[in-house]
Design an enzyme around this catalytic site. Sequence first.
Site, PDB file in Angstrom:
ATOM      1  N   SER A   1      -6.530 -13.725 -20.563  1.00  0.00           N
ATOM      2  CA  SER A   1      -6.416 -15.159 -20.797  1.00  0.00           C
ATOM      3  C   SER A   1      -7.435 -15.613 -21.851  1.00  0.00           C
ATOM      4  O   SER A   1      -7.497 -15.052 -22.933  1.00  0.00           O
ATOM      5  CB  SER A   1      -6.583 -15.899 -19.466  1.00  0.00           C
ATOM      6  OG  SER A   1      -6.122 -17.221 -19.551  1.00  0.00           O
TER       7      SER A   1
ATOM      8  N   ASP B   1       4.861 -15.714 -17.068  1.00  0.00           N
ATOM      9  CA  ASP B   1       3.564 -16.391 -17.198  1.00  0.00           C
ATOM     10  C   ASP B   1       3.764 -17.899 -17.344  1.00  0.00           C
ATOM     11  O   ASP B   1       4.444 -18.359 -18.267  1.00  0.00           O
ATOM     12  CB  ASP B   1       2.826 -15.836 -18.420  1.00  0.00           C
ATOM     13  CG  ASP B   1       1.349 -16.124 -18.426  1.00  0.00           C
ATOM     14  OD1 ASP B   1       0.974 -17.252 -18.058  1.00  0.00           O
ATOM     15  OD2 ASP B   1       0.572 -15.233 -18.801  1.00  0.00           O
TER      16      ASP B   1
ATOM     17  N   HIS C   1       0.700 -14.670 -14.646  1.00  0.00           N
ATOM     18  CA  HIS C   1      -0.461 -14.708 -15.531  1.00  0.00           C
ATOM     19  C   HIS C   1      -1.583 -13.789 -15.051  1.00  0.00           C
ATOM     20  O   HIS C   1      -2.521 -13.542 -15.810  1.00  0.00           O
ATOM     21  CB  HIS C   1      -0.979 -16.151 -15.640  1.00  0.00           C
ATOM     22  CG  HIS C   1      -2.056 -16.336 -16.658  1.00  0.00           C
ATOM     23  ND1 HIS C   1      -1.863 -16.090 -18.009  1.00  0.00           N
ATOM     24  CD2 HIS C   1      -3.362 -16.723 -16.537  1.00  0.00           C
ATOM     25  CE1 HIS C   1      -2.976 -16.342 -18.660  1.00  0.00           C
ATOM     26  NE2 HIS C   1      -3.909 -16.712 -17.803  1.00  0.00           N
TER      27      HIS C   1
END
Length: 273
Positions: free
Chosen positions: A92, A223, A250
């Site tokens: 991320s 995601d 995610h």
Amino acid sequence: MMKEEGKLNGNGAPAAHFVLIHGIGGGAWCWYKMKCLMENCGYKVTCLDLKGAGMDQTDPNAVVSFEDYNQPLLDFLSSLHDHQQVILVGHSAGGLSLSDAIHRYGKKKIRLAIFIAATMLKSGYLTNQDLKHGVPDLSGFGELNEVYDIGFGLGADNPPTTTLIKREFQRKIIYNLSPHEDATLAEMLLRPGPVQALVTAKFPLAEKDEDEVPRIYIKTTQDNVIKAEQQEAMISKWPPQHVYVLESDHSPFFSAPFLLFGLLVKAAVSFGY
């Protein structure tokens, strides 16, 4: 910071050393499944807490520059012996930490950079297009103040210093395919993330060639945070050497740990380990 010694591989050479970097609000704890899997197979694994994250005691509202936020990774890389290389893995917003490290250290310290559902921007947030590609758009779940708990550490008249997705949205947005117990663990351990520091992540061209460090991007198909079109846009703008695809949310370290582990091993092997 958690740091463990690795082993030699089957050829008697040092095993690959993975350095795992969490996303905003997370911490070294996010990687507990991956750390177990990888160390059981002889790899060396270091999981870092960035400034104001995980077990680091800094108030995230006091972390307002990206350099400060990323200092634990920079300190770690600086501590490595000359020509000791690691494989950096960023999840991320942890992708910004990787880009920063690539600019600063290049191949001298980094053998390979792996971006997992990550913000992969060559120069950070320099343009509005970079923000569009790299910043999560959660407007489909509600207004900003409905989805996030927002901190104003510099006062209400200044931009927000921290954000944290509200508990009632976390499973739906971040952990939609993850086991309930992992989503519950995250609910207990997530901390407000220093968003003011992240928006200052800008990496102007430096003496290091940003393309000398090979990169791999791992796309996550389900995601809700970094959506498929955003991942594709970043891949197109700064093409990596390889793109892997993972059927996960995610947080594949929770929802697909064995598949993610397999891809990390595949990456290491493909670059000489």
